[in-house]
Design an enzyme around this catalytic site. Structure first.
Site, PDB file in Angstrom:
ATOM      1  N   ASP A   1       2.026  14.256   7.482  1.00 23.36           N
ATOM      2  CA  ASP A   1       0.957  14.170   6.433  1.00 23.36           C
ATOM      3  C   ASP A   1       1.862  14.167   5.025  1.00 23.36           C
ATOM      4  O   ASP A   1       2.727  14.934   4.763  1.00 23.36           O
ATOM      5  CB  ASP A   1       0.424  15.728   6.279  1.00 23.36           C
ATOM      6  CG  ASP A   1      -0.453  15.872   4.975  1.00 23.36           C
ATOM      7  OD1 ASP A   1      -0.604  14.849   4.401  1.00 23.36           O
ATOM      8  OD2 ASP A   1      -1.207  16.969   4.936  1.00 23.36           O
TER       9      ASP A   1
ATOM     10  N   SER B   1      -1.650  -3.632  -2.703  1.00 20.58           N
ATOM     11  CA  SER B   1      -3.060  -3.881  -2.670  1.00 20.58           C
ATOM     12  C   SER B   1      -3.259  -4.929  -3.740  1.00 20.58           C
ATOM     13  O   SER B   1      -2.752  -4.717  -5.032  1.00 20.58           O
ATOM     14  CB  SER B   1      -4.186  -3.048  -2.518  1.00 20.58           C
ATOM     15  OG  SER B   1      -5.304  -3.380  -2.852  1.00 20.58           O
TER      16      SER B   1
ATOM     17  N   TYR C   1      -9.474   4.162  -5.615  1.00 23.45           N
ATOM     18  CA  TYR C   1      -8.628   3.199  -4.886  1.00 23.45           C
ATOM     19  C   TYR C   1      -7.848   2.387  -5.471  1.00 23.45           C
ATOM     20  O   TYR C   1      -6.740   2.527  -5.397  1.00 23.45           O
ATOM     21  CB  TYR C   1      -9.442   2.512  -3.532  1.00 23.45           C
ATOM     22  CG  TYR C   1      -8.402   1.552  -2.836  1.00 23.45           C
ATOM     23  CD1 TYR C   1      -7.668   2.335  -1.664  1.00 23.45           C
ATOM     24  CD2 TYR C   1      -8.296   0.220  -2.835  1.00 23.45           C
ATOM     25  CE1 TYR C   1      -7.019   1.471  -1.072  1.00 23.45           C
ATOM     26  CE2 TYR C   1      -7.639  -0.463  -2.309  1.00 23.45           C
ATOM     27  CZ  TYR C   1      -6.676   0.170  -1.242  1.00 23.45           C
ATOM     28  OH  TYR C   1      -6.013  -0.774  -0.422  1.00 23.45           O
TER      29      TYR C   1
ATOM     30  N   LYS D   1      -3.829   2.605  -6.202  1.00 25.58           N
ATOM     31  CA  LYS D   1      -2.785   1.411  -5.902  1.00 25.58           C
ATOM     32  C   LYS D   1      -1.997   1.027  -7.116  1.00 25.58           C
ATOM     33  O   LYS D   1      -0.928   0.568  -7.063  1.00 25.58           O
ATOM     34  CB  LYS D   1      -3.410   0.213  -5.375  1.00 25.58           C
ATOM     35  CG  LYS D   1      -3.950   0.478  -3.702  1.00 25.58           C
ATOM     36  CD  LYS D   1      -2.765   0.977  -2.872  1.00 25.58           C
ATOM     37  CE  LYS D   1      -3.284   1.317  -1.250  1.00 25.58           C
ATOM     38  NZ  LYS D   1      -2.104   1.547  -0.697  1.00 25.58           N
TER      39      LYS D   1
END
Length: 267
Positions: A70, A149, A162, A166
């Site tokens: 994790d 990304s 998101y 990133k």
């Protein structure tokens, strides 16, 4: 998982950890690194998925072990590093690839969604880099590669959390490159574009597996107009850059983001 046929020489003797390697881009990274001779620790929160990828690498003659981790828990990350050192005796390259993808209209994004995405995608990179860097520092070298990304450069209104996460990964890439360079450690990022993976498909399904909202295949096709090469990417399109950044060929590169996006973001 597709494992590209490499020369088996470029990464011989190297040990790599790839987080989020149970499927998608991470699995492609793991397979490509192993095909070039690296011993690969396949790390994922899904232990069964990690074992499946590791077993495939072993069946193809590579060296691999599976680690359940994790990345948002420092104790779990430390245990991962200890397991890899016990199994392979060293670590040379860390790929911070574990991540979650959330598509949600900007005004509908909740605090819970924000925290989940930021913890996995952002905090996970910090914790893994810190813990592996402690080992790198003892030997005066090492490589860290972060999956950033295109969203880190060109955010979308439906991927606000998101994209923010990133962007934090890109910022961490820059700050850790500065912090770790004195110890002979390079830190770089890969910016995948629209890549067809299970992560994308799962984003469009509810807990029962039924498609909700946009059909994932149609949604992917809708993005091709923004790609200069006019096709959605595959994990295999990204993996060769991972091999390059893990190899000696990238020794004089640090603090950089390499886009592998078919021409979405022009730098």
């Amino acid at each position: 998982m597709t494992v590209d046929q490499g020369t088996g020489q470029r990464l011989r003797g190297r040990v790599a950890i790839v987080t989020g390697a149970g499927n998608g881009i991470g699995a492609a990274f793991a397979g490509a690194l192993a095909a070039e001779g690296a011993a690969v620790a396949v790390a994922d929160i899904d232990g069964d998925a990690a074992q499946g990828v590791a077993s495939t690498i072993q069946e193809r003659g590579g060296r691999s072990l599976a680690v359940q981790v994790d990345v948002t828990d420092r104790g779990s990350v430390r245990a991962m590093v200890s397991t890899v050192l016990a199994g392979f005796g060293d670590v040379d390259v860390l790929f911070n690839n574990a991540g979650v993808l959330l598509k949600e209209p900007y005004l509908s994004t909740t605090e819970q969604q924000w925290h989940k995405v930021m913890e996995v995608n952002g905090l996970g990179v910090l914790l893994c880099t810190q813990e592996v860097a402690r080992h790198f520092i003892t030997k005066g070298r090492g490589k860290v590669v972060n999956t950033c990304s295109t969203s880190s450069r060109s955010p979308s209104a439906h991927f606000a959390a998101y994209a923010a996460s990133k962007a934090s990964v890109l910022s961490l890439t820059h700050s850790s490159a500065r912090a770790l360079a004195p110890y002979g450690i390079t830190v770089n990022g890969i910016g995948p574009g629209i890549i067809q993976t299970n992560l994308w498909s799962e984003m469009h399904r509810d807990e029962s597996g039924s498609v909700v909202g946009d059909d994932p295949t149609v949604a992917l096709d809708d993005y091709t107009s923004s790609i200069l090469l006019r096709r959605v990417g595959t994990p295999g399109d990204v993996a060769p850059t991972a091999v390059f950044l893990a190899s000696d060929d990238s020794d004089y590169i640090t603090g950089q983001l390499i886009m592998v996006d078919g021409g979405i973001v022009l730098q």
